[in-house]
Scaffold this active site. Structure first.
Site, PDB file in Angstrom:
ATOM      1  CG  HIS A   4      -8.124   4.036   7.229  1.00  0.00           C
ATOM      2  ND1 HIS A   4      -8.558   3.300   5.970  1.00  0.00           N
ATOM      3  CD2 HIS A   4      -7.279   3.594   7.320  1.00  0.00           C
ATOM      4  CE1 HIS A   4      -7.492   2.396   5.858  1.00  0.00           C
ATOM      5  NE2 HIS A   4      -6.679   2.480   6.833  1.00  0.00           N
TER       6      HIS A   4
ATOM      7  CE  LYS B  23       0.279  -3.557  -0.557  1.00  0.00           C
ATOM      8  NZ  LYS B  23       0.087  -3.293   0.591  1.00  0.00           N
TER       9      LYS B  23
ATOM     10  NE  ARG C  75      -6.316  -2.510  11.869  1.00  0.00           N
ATOM     11  CZ  ARG C  75      -5.950  -3.025  10.684  1.00  0.00           C
ATOM     12  NH1 ARG C  75      -6.711  -3.215   9.965  1.00  0.00           N
ATOM     13  NH2 ARG C  75      -4.633  -3.377  10.767  1.00  0.00           N
TER      14      ARG C  75
ATOM     15  CB  SER D 187      -7.249  -1.297   2.880  1.00  0.00           C
ATOM     16  OG  SER D 187      -7.583  -0.304   3.529  1.00  0.00           O
TER      17      SER D 187
END
Ligand code: PNS
Length: 159
Positions: A17, A41, A90, A127
């Site tokens: 990031h 969440k 990615r 993450s």
């Protein structure tokens, strides 16, 4: 002023990031890092903590501002005079989801999305993987910024 947003959950920020934000800061006048407030969440770090971490790791950039948002990203963009989102890609596996979001954001408010290819050094990073490795005692230094390493240690010791 050419201003872009780098949005995300950032739970936690990874070096991938940070690499995207750093490269975007070299291309645009201002980069706004927008941390998602996700009330549905459960996150490891609160939104205040995620914002604090971003502020710490970007303090020397000069043209990076950190903010938070909930609701639609396009509404955040409108409120902040932004018409471009920058997202890191990615691998092919990211593409479908990212393309869908990009097309929806364009359809909703003509907000453009520019994809930046992730630095290959970090293309395997996520993450959720960082949290899993840290949770089981693995070494995540070099994969996340230093403030995240120490905060992960403290937070996971509390669990
Ligand atoms: O880091 P993430 O979790 O992949 O980031 C996803 C994020 C925050 C960019 C995306 O979920 C988002 O923009 N959420 C806000 C709600 C929204 O605008 N949804 C419609 C986008 S198609």
């Amino acid at each position: 002023m050419r201003r872009v947003v780098c949005p995300g959950s950032f739970d936690p920020v990874t070096n991938g990031h940070l690499d995207i934000v750093s490269r975007a800061s070299g291309l645009y006048d201002e980069v706004v890092v927008a941390v998602l407030i996700n009330i549905t969440k459960k996150t490891l770090f609160t939104v205040d903590e995620r914002v604090e971490i971003w502020e710490e790791v970007t303090k020397d950039y000069g043209n990076v501002r950190v903010d938070r948002f909930h609701g639609l990203l396009v509404d955040f963009c409108a409120a902040n005079g932004i018409n471009t989102v920058v997202r890191g890609l990615r691998a092919v596996s990211d593409f479908e989801y990212e393309m869908q979001m990009a097309q929806m954001n364009y359809r909703l408010a003509k907000v453009e999305t520019l994809f930046m290819s992730t630095n290959p050094l970090y293309s395997f990073l996520s993450s959720s993987m960082i949290k899993e490795i840290a949770r089981y005692g693995g070494d995540v230094s070099g994969l996340v910024p230093e403030p995240v390493v120490s905060r992960l240690r403290t937070r996971l010791a509390e669990e």
